[in-house]
Design a protein around this motif. Structure first.
Motif, mmCIF file in Angstrom:
data_model
loop_
_atom_site.group_PDB
_atom_site.id
_atom_site.type_symbol
_atom_site.label_atom_id
_atom_site.label_comp_id
_atom_site.label_asym_id
_atom_site.label_seq_id
_atom_site.Cartn_x
_atom_site.Cartn_y
_atom_site.Cartn_z
ATOM 1 N N VAL A 109 8.578 -13.305 6.283
ATOM 2 C CA VAL A 109 7.391 -14.012 6.798
ATOM 3 C C VAL A 109 6.711 -13.158 7.859
ATOM 4 O O VAL A 109 5.479 -13.012 7.858
ATOM 5 N N ALA A 110 7.495 -12.597 8.775
ATOM 6 C CA ALA A 110 6.925 -11.772 9.848
ATOM 7 C C ALA A 110 6.167 -10.582 9.273
ATOM 8 O O ALA A 110 5.055 -10.272 9.716
ATOM 9 N N LEU A 111 6.734 -9.909 8.264
ATOM 10 C CA LEU A 111 6.061 -8.736 7.683
ATOM 11 C C LEU A 111 4.748 -9.103 7.009
ATOM 12 O O LEU A 111 3.753 -8.376 7.137
ATOM 13 N N VAL A 112 4.719 -10.221 6.296
ATOM 14 C CA VAL A 112 3.462 -10.677 5.675
ATOM 15 C C VAL A 112 2.422 -10.949 6.747
ATOM 16 O O VAL A 112 1.257 -10.544 6.639
ATOM 17 N N GLN A 113 2.835 -11.611 7.825
ATOM 18 C CA GLN A 113 1.902 -11.936 8.899
ATOM 19 C C GLN A 113 1.464 -10.690 9.666
ATOM 20 O O GLN A 113 0.319 -10.614 10.129
ATOM 21 N N VAL A 114 2.335 -9.704 9.799
ATOM 22 C CA VAL A 114 1.950 -8.435 10.438
ATOM 23 C C VAL A 114 0.868 -7.755 9.608
ATOM 24 O O VAL A 114 -0.128 -7.269 10.146
ATOM 25 N N GLU A 115 1.037 -7.711 8.293
ATOM 26 C CA GLU A 115 0.020 -7.101 7.426
ATOM 27 C C GLU A 115 -1.314 -7.832 7.549
ATOM 28 O O GLU A 115 -2.367 -7.198 7.630
ATOM 29 N N ARG A 116 -1.278 -9.152 7.568
ATOM 30 C CA ARG A 116 -2.516 -9.940 7.738
ATOM 31 C C ARG A 116 -3.165 -9.652 9.094
ATOM 32 O O ARG A 116 -4.378 -9.507 9.194
ATOM 33 N N ALA A 117 -2.335 -9.595 10.129
ATOM 34 C CA ALA A 117 -2.859 -9.332 11.471
ATOM 35 C C ALA A 117 -3.440 -7.922 11.562
ATOM 36 O O ALA A 117 -4.480 -7.716 12.189
ATOM 37 N N LEU A 118 -2.784 -6.941 10.921
ATOM 38 C CA LEU A 118 -3.327 -5.573 10.905
ATOM 39 C C LEU A 118 -4.696 -5.545 10.242
ATOM 40 O O LEU A 118 -5.629 -4.909 10.743
ATOM 41 N N HIS A 119 -4.817 -6.231 9.117
ATOM 42 C CA HIS A 119 -6.090 -6.270 8.402
ATOM 43 C C HIS A 119 -7.173 -6.909 9.275
ATOM 44 O O HIS A 119 -8.288 -6.378 9.397
ATOM 45 N N ALA A 120 -6.848 -8.032 9.908
ATOM 46 C CA ALA A 120 -7.822 -8.717 10.775
ATOM 47 C C ALA A 120 -8.166 -7.874 11.998
ATOM 48 O O ALA A 120 -9.338 -7.794 12.393
ATOM 49 N N ALA A 121 -7.173 -7.229 12.587
ATOM 50 C CA ALA A 121 -7.422 -6.400 13.773
ATOM 51 C C ALA A 121 -8.295 -5.200 13.417
ATOM 52 O O ALA A 121 -9.164 -4.813 14.194
ATOM 53 N N ARG A 122 -8.081 -4.606 12.248
ATOM 54 C CA ARG A 122 -8.931 -3.483 11.811
ATOM 55 C C ARG A 122 -10.387 -3.936 11.688
ATOM 56 O O ARG A 122 -11.293 -3.227 12.097
ATOM 57 N N ARG A 123 -10.594 -5.125 11.104
ATOM 58 C CA ARG A 123 -11.963 -5.668 10.990
ATOM 59 C C ARG A 123 -12.557 -5.885 12.375
ATOM 60 O O ARG A 123 -13.690 -5.527 12.639
ATOM 61 N N HIS A 124 -11.759 -6.479 13.271
ATOM 62 C CA HIS A 124 -12.214 -6.786 14.624
ATOM 63 C C HIS A 124 -12.585 -5.517 15.396
ATOM 64 O O HIS A 124 -13.530 -5.502 16.179
ATOM 65 N N LEU A 125 -11.844 -4.442 15.157
ATOM 66 C CA LEU A 125 -12.063 -3.194 15.883
ATOM 67 C C LEU A 125 -13.007 -2.250 15.156
ATOM 68 O O LEU A 125 -13.087 -1.078 15.484
ATOM 69 N N GLY A 126 -13.712 -2.738 14.159
ATOM 70 C CA GLY A 126 -14.691 -1.919 13.468
ATOM 71 C C GLY A 126 -14.083 -0.895 12.524
ATOM 72 O O GLY A 126 -14.622 0.191 12.364
ATOM 73 N N GLY A 127 -12.959 -1.237 11.913
ATOM 74 C CA GLY A 127 -12.368 -0.346 10.923
ATOM 75 C C GLY A 127 -11.579 0.795 11.508
ATOM 76 O O GLY A 127 -11.259 1.744 10.818
ATOM 77 N N GLY A 128 -11.261 0.734 12.782
ATOM 78 C CA GLY A 128 -10.473 1.801 13.400
ATOM 79 C C GLY A 128 -9.095 1.905 12.771
ATOM 80 O O GLY A 128 -8.652 1.025 12.053
ATOM 81 N N SER A 129 -8.449 2.995 13.029
ATOM 82 C CA SER A 129 -7.131 3.242 12.451
ATOM 83 C C SER A 129 -6.057 2.559 13.281
ATOM 84 O O SER A 129 -5.922 2.805 14.460
ATOM 85 N N LEU A 130 -5.301 1.676 12.651
ATOM 86 C CA LEU A 130 -4.157 1.038 13.279
ATOM 87 C C LEU A 130 -2.950 1.303 12.399
ATOM 88 O O LEU A 130 -2.996 1.095 11.206
#
Length: 146
Positions: A109-130
């Motif tokens: 569950v944590a890994l799925v949510q980490v992937e979702r959070a990474l995707h959302a954070a990339r969008r929030h940060l303008g596509g920056g590399s995370l």
């Protein structure tokens, strides 16, 4: 400037992950890399990212020596050598920004949510590399016997 961007990136990722996991009913908290205090709980003891990386993930730690200017009692400036621990990531070396997130969610569950959070954070940060170099290590640590 880079450290500020890395901190903002972590805060964006952590905030998204916190919202997702707590909405699912799991505990989630993290350590603010700038203060070493919990971000969502009362700050008690400060948490060392370096100690955590060494003991929980087995990362190498090197001591760096930095020289700092200081004023002596006589008004004369001198140099003082200060030690600073440096975490060595197995893939990124010293070019990493260690930050810790704690949860009681199962590893899958944590890994799925980490992937979702990474995707959302990339969008929030303008596509920056995370990058999340410790995702596999996080799953292993979560399943390790106490």
């Amino acid at each position: 400037a880079e450290m500020n961007w890395l901190h903002l990136s972590f805060v964006a990722l952590e905030g998204e992950l916190y919202r997702n996991l707590t909405a699912l009913g799991y505990f989630c908290d993290s350590v603010d890399p700038l203060t070493a205090c919990a971000m969502h709980s009362r700050c008690g003891e400060r948490y060392s990212e370096v100690v955590g990386a060494r003991h929980l993930l087995g990362y190498e730690v090197k001591e760096c020596r930095a020289r700092a200017q200081q004023e002596s009692e006589g008004g004369r400036e001198g140099e003082e050598s200060k030690s600073c621990p440096l975490t060595i990531h197995p893939h990124f070396g010293s070019a990493s920004y260690p930050a810790t997130i704690f949860t009681d969610a199962p590893a899958d569950v944590a890994l799925v949510q980490v992937e979702r959070a990474l995707h959302a954070a990339r969008r929030h940060l303008g596509g920056g590399s995370l990058a999340l170099g410790g995702a596999a290590a996080m799953a292993a640590a979560a399943e390790a016997p106490a």
